[in-house]
Design a protein around this motif. Sequence first.
Motif, PDB file in Angstrom:
ATOM      1  N   MET A  88       0.841  -1.205   0.000  1.00  0.00           N
ATOM      2  CA  MET A  88       0.000   0.000   0.000  1.00  0.00           C
ATOM      3  C   MET A  88       0.872   1.251   0.000  1.00  0.00           C
ATOM      4  O   MET A  88       0.582   2.225  -0.705  1.00  0.00           O
ATOM      5  N   PHE A  89       1.974   1.232   0.767  1.00  0.00           N
ATOM      6  CA  PHE A  89       2.892   2.370   0.766  1.00  0.00           C
ATOM      7  C   PHE A  89       3.578   2.503  -0.592  1.00  0.00           C
ATOM      8  O   PHE A  89       3.862   3.607  -1.048  1.00  0.00           O
ATOM      9  N   GLY A  90       3.851   1.361  -1.228  1.00  0.00           N
ATOM     10  CA  GLY A  90       4.459   1.408  -2.549  1.00  0.00           C
ATOM     11  C   GLY A  90       3.537   1.996  -3.600  1.00  0.00           C
ATOM     12  O   GLY A  90       3.989   2.615  -4.573  1.00  0.00           O
ATOM     13  N   TRP A  91       2.241   1.817  -3.399  1.00  0.00           N
ATOM     14  CA  TRP A  91       1.244   2.313  -4.359  1.00  0.00           C
ATOM     15  C   TRP A  91       0.930   3.784  -4.133  1.00  0.00           C
ATOM     16  O   TRP A  91       0.828   4.565  -5.073  1.00  0.00           O
ATOM     17  N   ALA A  92       0.785   4.177  -2.882  1.00  0.00           N
ATOM     18  CA  ALA A  92       0.356   5.539  -2.554  1.00  0.00           C
ATOM     19  C   ALA A  92       1.469   6.557  -2.803  1.00  0.00           C
ATOM     20  O   ALA A  92       2.654   6.229  -2.798  1.00  0.00           O
ATOM     21  N   ALA A  93       1.067   7.804  -2.975  1.00  0.00           N
ATOM     22  CA  ALA A  93       2.048   8.878  -3.163  1.00  0.00           C
ATOM     23  C   ALA A  93       2.859   9.116  -1.896  1.00  0.00           C
ATOM     24  O   ALA A  93       4.025   9.499  -1.960  1.00  0.00           O
ATOM     25  N   HIS A  94       2.243   8.872  -0.727  1.00  0.00           N
ATOM     26  CA  HIS A  94       2.897   9.184   0.545  1.00  0.00           C
ATOM     27  C   HIS A  94       2.500   8.137   1.580  1.00  0.00           C
ATOM     28  O   HIS A  94       1.305   7.914   1.817  1.00  0.00           O
ATOM     29  N   GLY A  95       3.479   7.487   2.186  1.00  0.00           N
ATOM     30  CA  GLY A  95       3.215   6.458   3.187  1.00  0.00           C
ATOM     31  C   GLY A  95       3.676   6.912   4.555  1.00  0.00           C
ATOM     32  O   GLY A  95       4.815   7.347   4.727  1.00  0.00           O
ATOM     33  N   VAL A  96       2.768   6.812   5.539  1.00  0.00           N
ATOM     34  CA  VAL A  96       3.063   7.256   6.905  1.00  0.00           C
ATOM     35  C   VAL A  96       2.992   6.064   7.847  1.00  0.00           C
ATOM     36  O   VAL A  96       1.933   5.449   8.007  1.00  0.00           O
ATOM     37  N   ALA A  97       4.121   5.741   8.480  1.00  0.00           N
ATOM     38  CA  ALA A  97       4.159   4.650   9.454  1.00  0.00           C
ATOM     39  C   ALA A  97       3.908   5.195  10.848  1.00  0.00           C
ATOM     40  O   ALA A  97       4.376   6.282  11.200  1.00  0.00           O
ATOM     41  N   MET A  98       3.182   4.426  11.651  1.00  0.00           N
ATOM     42  CA  MET A  98       2.949   4.793  13.032  1.00  0.00           C
ATOM     43  C   MET A  98       4.226   4.572  13.844  1.00  0.00           C
ATOM     44  O   MET A  98       5.077   3.747  13.473  1.00  0.00           O
ATOM     45  N   ALA A  99       4.368   5.258  14.964  1.00  0.00           N
ATOM     46  CA  ALA A  99       5.557   5.076  15.806  1.00  0.00           C
ATOM     47  C   ALA A  99       5.674   3.634  16.296  1.00  0.00           C
ATOM     48  O   ALA A  99       6.782   3.142  16.539  1.00  0.00           O
ATOM     49  N   ASN A 100       4.538   2.957  16.407  1.00  0.00           N
ATOM     50  CA  ASN A 100       4.508   1.567  16.869  1.00  0.00           C
ATOM     51  C   ASN A 100       4.670   0.567  15.725  1.00  0.00           C
ATOM     52  O   ASN A 100       4.508  -0.640  15.923  1.00  0.00           O
ATOM     53  N   ALA A 101       5.008   1.038  14.534  1.00  0.00           N
ATOM     54  CA  ALA A 101       5.044   0.175  13.349  1.00  0.00           C
ATOM     55  C   ALA A 101       6.228  -0.789  13.384  1.00  0.00           C
ATOM     56  O   ALA A 101       7.248  -0.552  14.030  1.00  0.00           O
ATOM     57  N   HIS A 102       6.073  -1.870  12.618  1.00  0.00           N
ATOM     58  CA  HIS A 102       7.143  -2.848  12.397  1.00  0.00           C
ATOM     59  C   HIS A 102       8.295  -2.153  11.661  1.00  0.00           C
ATOM     60  O   HIS A 102       8.072  -1.287  10.805  1.00  0.00           O
ATOM     61  N   GLU A 103       9.512  -2.564  11.979  1.00  0.00           N
ATOM     62  CA  GLU A 103      10.688  -1.915  11.382  1.00  0.00           C
ATOM     63  C   GLU A 103      10.714  -2.031   9.855  1.00  0.00           C
ATOM     64  O   GLU A 103      11.214  -1.143   9.164  1.00  0.00           O
TER      65      GLU A 103
END
Length: 266
Positions: free
Chosen positions: A224-239
């Motif tokens: 989904m991040f690869g598809w979208a123009a901008h990907g935002v990870a949460m602070a709790n996200a997987h590395e």
Amino acid sequence: MSLPYRLIATDLDGTLLRDDDTVSQRTRDALAAATAAGAAHIIVTGRAVPWTRHILDDLGYEGLAVCGQGAQVYHAGEHRLLTSLTLDRQLASLALSKIEAEVGPLALAASRDGLDGEVLVGPGYRVQGGPLPVVAYEDPAELWSTPLNKVYIQHPELDDDALARVARATVGSLVNVVMAGAGIVEMLPLGLSKATGLSLAARRLGLRAADTIAFGDMPNDIPMFGWAAHGVAMANAHEELKAVAHEITASNERDGIAVVLERLLG
């Protein structure tokens, strides 16, 4: 107020939802402000529709949702499945036998297709606590008796990342393997991802990848991040997800989605 993005795609668990499965008032207000400014909001979740519907209803959400890791596009306002992709059960059974030949017996669960498809849970499979309904089975044949969207696999010793790596290396040409959360390694139809489901839903709204900001927390959000123009990870996200994100926001417990949307709305 104006937004640089016309589509906001949010994962559910660990992203839009706090750890108690609720959505904060601040995040609700930020999403309401974004939609009032002309943006569409699409929830994109690994959960199948039966495990997602009650949350959408609670939010008063009436738009499109992408469920089942992209397998299902669901119209929440109409309580209707628009698309649903199922897993080839022969291929899935073959894939399982190949993985088990590498690592030994697996504990299994599966998500049945449809608006009311149950989640079947086999012997030894560890189900996370909470209100989500499951149906236990003993006879292995029952697992394959009706169409499925996905099969969940667990190993008594390997952790999630290790199991996903082995499975991907062993059967990546037969099925798609994703790690979607703690204890959640899934086998999906080959080529299926959140990105494929989101692109279908976006097309129905006349929107494109270039219009999209996406929020997530797990490796299954990488496409989904690869598809979208901008990907935002949460602070709790997987590395693994943080490594491909355009930015990292606050955690799901600290209104990370709202922090970004409020900034963009100025």
